[in-house]
Design an enzyme around this catalytic site. Structure first.
Site, mmCIF file in Angstrom:
data_model
loop_
_atom_site.group_PDB
_atom_site.id
_atom_site.type_symbol
_atom_site.label_atom_id
_atom_site.label_comp_id
_atom_site.label_asym_id
_atom_site.label_seq_id
_atom_site.Cartn_x
_atom_site.Cartn_y
_atom_site.Cartn_z
ATOM 1 N N ASP A 44 0.867 -1.188 0.000
ATOM 2 C CA ASP A 44 0.000 0.000 0.000
ATOM 3 C C ASP A 44 0.899 1.232 0.000
ATOM 4 O O ASP A 44 2.112 1.118 0.221
ATOM 5 C CB ASP A 44 -0.946 0.011 1.217
ATOM 6 C CG ASP A 44 -2.266 0.732 0.927
ATOM 7 O OD1 ASP A 44 -2.213 1.934 0.601
ATOM 8 O OD2 ASP A 44 -3.321 0.099 1.010
ATOM 9 N N LYS A 101 -16.737 13.312 -9.890
ATOM 10 C CA LYS A 101 -17.287 14.622 -10.256
ATOM 11 C C LYS A 101 -18.214 14.427 -11.439
ATOM 12 O O LYS A 101 -17.930 13.572 -12.297
ATOM 13 C CB LYS A 101 -16.173 15.592 -10.710
ATOM 14 C CG LYS A 101 -15.497 16.350 -9.601
ATOM 15 C CD LYS A 101 -16.328 17.519 -9.108
ATOM 16 C CE LYS A 101 -15.665 18.118 -7.873
ATOM 17 N NZ LYS A 101 -16.593 18.695 -6.937
ATOM 18 N N LEU A 102 -19.264 15.198 -11.516
ATOM 19 C CA LEU A 102 -20.091 15.156 -12.719
ATOM 20 C C LEU A 102 -19.225 15.553 -13.903
ATOM 21 O O LEU A 102 -18.256 16.321 -13.755
ATOM 22 C CB LEU A 102 -21.293 16.094 -12.574
ATOM 23 C CG LEU A 102 -22.339 15.625 -11.550
ATOM 24 C CD1 LEU A 102 -23.482 16.617 -11.452
ATOM 25 C CD2 LEU A 102 -22.875 14.232 -11.898
ATOM 26 N N TYR A 159 -13.676 6.812 -13.233
ATOM 27 C CA TYR A 159 -13.609 5.534 -12.506
ATOM 28 C C TYR A 159 -14.192 4.394 -13.356
ATOM 29 O O TYR A 159 -13.573 3.340 -13.525
ATOM 30 C CB TYR A 159 -14.384 5.690 -11.199
ATOM 31 C CG TYR A 159 -14.372 4.485 -10.300
ATOM 32 C CD1 TYR A 159 -13.274 4.203 -9.494
ATOM 33 C CD2 TYR A 159 -15.481 3.640 -10.226
ATOM 34 C CE1 TYR A 159 -13.281 3.104 -8.643
ATOM 35 C CE2 TYR A 159 -15.491 2.541 -9.381
ATOM 36 C CZ TYR A 159 -14.393 2.280 -8.591
ATOM 37 O OH TYR A 159 -14.401 1.195 -7.755
HETATM 38 P P1 NAI Z 1 -10.375 1.695 0.056
HETATM 39 O O1 NAI Z 1 -10.251 3.122 -0.338
HETATM 40 O O2 NAI Z 1 -10.978 1.361 1.369
HETATM 41 O O3 NAI Z 1 -8.952 0.968 -0.061
HETATM 42 C C1 NAI Z 1 -8.126 1.138 -1.192
HETATM 43 C C2 NAI Z 1 -6.686 0.970 -0.757
HETATM 44 O O4 NAI Z 1 -5.859 1.186 -1.921
HETATM 45 C C3 NAI Z 1 -6.253 2.019 0.292
HETATM 46 O O5 NAI Z 1 -5.603 1.392 1.379
HETATM 47 C C4 NAI Z 1 -5.326 2.934 -0.482
HETATM 48 O O6 NAI Z 1 -4.300 3.515 0.310
HETATM 49 C C5 NAI Z 1 -4.752 1.982 -1.532
HETATM 50 N N1 NAI Z 1 -4.173 2.715 -2.665
HETATM 51 C C6 NAI Z 1 -4.693 3.793 -3.285
HETATM 52 N N2 NAI Z 1 -3.829 4.243 -4.210
HETATM 53 C C7 NAI Z 1 -2.735 3.438 -4.165
HETATM 54 C C8 NAI Z 1 -1.500 3.419 -4.856
HETATM 55 N N3 NAI Z 1 -1.205 4.355 -5.778
HETATM 56 N N4 NAI Z 1 -0.604 2.455 -4.555
HETATM 57 C C9 NAI Z 1 -0.877 1.517 -3.604
HETATM 58 N N5 NAI Z 1 -2.037 1.499 -2.901
HETATM 59 C C10 NAI Z 1 -2.954 2.461 -3.176
HETATM 60 O O7 NAI Z 1 -11.198 1.017 -1.139
HETATM 61 P P2 NAI Z 1 -11.989 -0.376 -1.224
HETATM 62 O O8 NAI Z 1 -13.430 -0.064 -1.143
HETATM 63 O O9 NAI Z 1 -11.399 -1.376 -0.314
HETATM 64 O O10 NAI Z 1 -11.676 -0.771 -2.749
HETATM 65 C C11 NAI Z 1 -10.702 -1.723 -3.129
HETATM 66 C C12 NAI Z 1 -10.849 -1.979 -4.627
HETATM 67 O O11 NAI Z 1 -12.175 -2.440 -4.897
HETATM 68 C C13 NAI Z 1 -10.640 -0.738 -5.490
HETATM 69 O O12 NAI Z 1 -9.994 -1.096 -6.697
HETATM 70 C C14 NAI Z 1 -12.055 -0.292 -5.768
HETATM 71 O O13 NAI Z 1 -12.148 0.472 -6.942
HETATM 72 C C15 NAI Z 1 -12.752 -1.630 -5.902
HETATM 73 N N6 NAI Z 1 -14.191 -1.596 -5.720
HETATM 74 C C16 NAI Z 1 -14.742 -1.174 -4.536
HETATM 75 C C17 NAI Z 1 -16.121 -1.174 -4.394
HETATM 76 C C18 NAI Z 1 -16.788 -0.733 -3.133
HETATM 77 O O14 NAI Z 1 -18.009 -0.642 -3.133
HETATM 78 N N7 NAI Z 1 -16.062 -0.477 -2.048
HETATM 79 C C19 NAI Z 1 -17.003 -1.597 -5.489
HETATM 80 C C20 NAI Z 1 -16.311 -2.038 -6.668
HETATM 81 C C21 NAI Z 1 -14.953 -2.026 -6.762
#
Ligand code: NAI
Length: 251
Positions: A44, A101-102, A159
């Site tokens: 991370d 953003k829209l 996204y």
């Molecule tokens: P979250 O925001 O809780 O966790 C994402 C993690 O990725 C964070 O710990 C962040 O620090 C890390 N991260 C961000 N940019 C980074 C980078 N450049 N290098 C390394 N780490 C980085 O998000 P969540 O909800 O756990 O999402 C995880 C995945 O699931 C994402 O790809 C998200 O798009 C996808 N997703 C989530 C959904 C939801 O409803 N929560 C639905 C569909 C997909």
């Protein structure tokens, strides 16, 4: 592929990279893969700090502070897995961001940052790991897409485009990786209860829950268990797929 020697630990002896593992879905993926016997490298951004160490400690794995968009991200991972392990068996491209953003207010910065993390990095990582000879034959790559990449979502053009792009990457890399007997699949979660979705306004959150055909917000473990299946010997002949988890394209 051969059935695992120990059915309780189908990933025994495997080394797994999980990006974005400090919290949310990624932290649960780390837990589930470790439960199944894998050594987990939890990566991370450096700013994730203690949260990342806590996840790595909890799963008896390795914490790797790493921005997936850094030009040397793949090289760093390759160096780690080649020096401490005999390569990498499982890659879970989970790190992702939203900059909603829209469309009229979608500036270039928001567009580019989401492209870099969600779309370019998962492809680049696989390219760099392959070039470094760090990805083991018989391995699996799992990319985290989204229902927003299948059905689109208001305010999420950047996204949704990246998450649709991830599906394109899975399609394109399926035959390439098959030559090395490596599978690649994607999960497309619907609304999952995490910090990412806690940031969205309540009405949108409630609509997100209703988009789920099960009429509830999904849990991180729902996504993680599907990823564990794609990483396991049970799915050695399953490649090039996108599986919806906790969602349906009702938009
Ligand atoms: P979250 O925001 O809780 O966790 C994402 C993690 O990725 C964070 O710990 C962040 O620090 C890390 N991260 C961000 N940019 C980074 C980078 N450049 N290098 C390394 N780490 C980085 O998000 P969540 O909800 O756990 O999402 C995880 C995945 O699931 C994402 O790809 C998200 O798009 C996808 N997703 C989530 C959904 C939801 O409803 N929560 C639905 C569909 C997909």
């Amino acid at each position: 592929a051969a059935a695992p020697a120990d059915w309780d630990k189908p990933l025994a002896g495997k080394v797994a990279l999980v990006t974005g593992a400090a919290r949310g879905i990624g932290a649960t993926i780390a837990e589930v893969l470790s439960r199944d016997g894998a050594h987990v490298i939890a990566a991370d951004i450096p700013a994730a700090g203690e949260a990342l160490s806590e996840v790595a400690n909890k799963v008896g794995g390795t914490a790797l502070p790493l921005d997936v968009t850094a030009p040397d991200a793949g090289a760093k991972i390759a160096e780690l897995v080649k020096s401490r392990h005999s390569g990498l068996d499982i890659v879970v491209n989970n790190a992702g961001i939203t900059r909603d953003k829209l469309l009229a207010n979608m500036d270039e910065g928001k567009w580019n940052s989401v492209m870099a993390v969600n779309l370019k990095a998962p492809k680049q990582l696989v390219d760099d790991l392959l070039a470094a000879g760090a990805l083991n034959e018989g391995g699996s790559v799992v990319d985290v897409s989204s229902i927003a990449g299948i059905a689109g979502n208001r305010g999420q053009t950047n996204y949704g485009a990246t998450k649709a792009g991830v599906i394109g990457i899975v399609d394109a890399y399926t035959p390439v990786l098959a030559k090395k007997n490596i599978t690649i699949n994607a999960v497309a979660p619907g609304f999952i209860e995490t910090a990412m979705t806690a940031a969205i306004p309540l009405a949108t959150r409630q609509a997100g829950r209703l988009m789920n055909s099960l009429q509830q917000g999904g849990q991180t473990v729902d996504v993680a268990e599907t990823i564990a299946y794609f990483a396991a010997p049970a799915s050695a002949a399953v490649t090039g797929n996108v599986v919806r988890v906790c969602g349906q394209s009702l938009l």
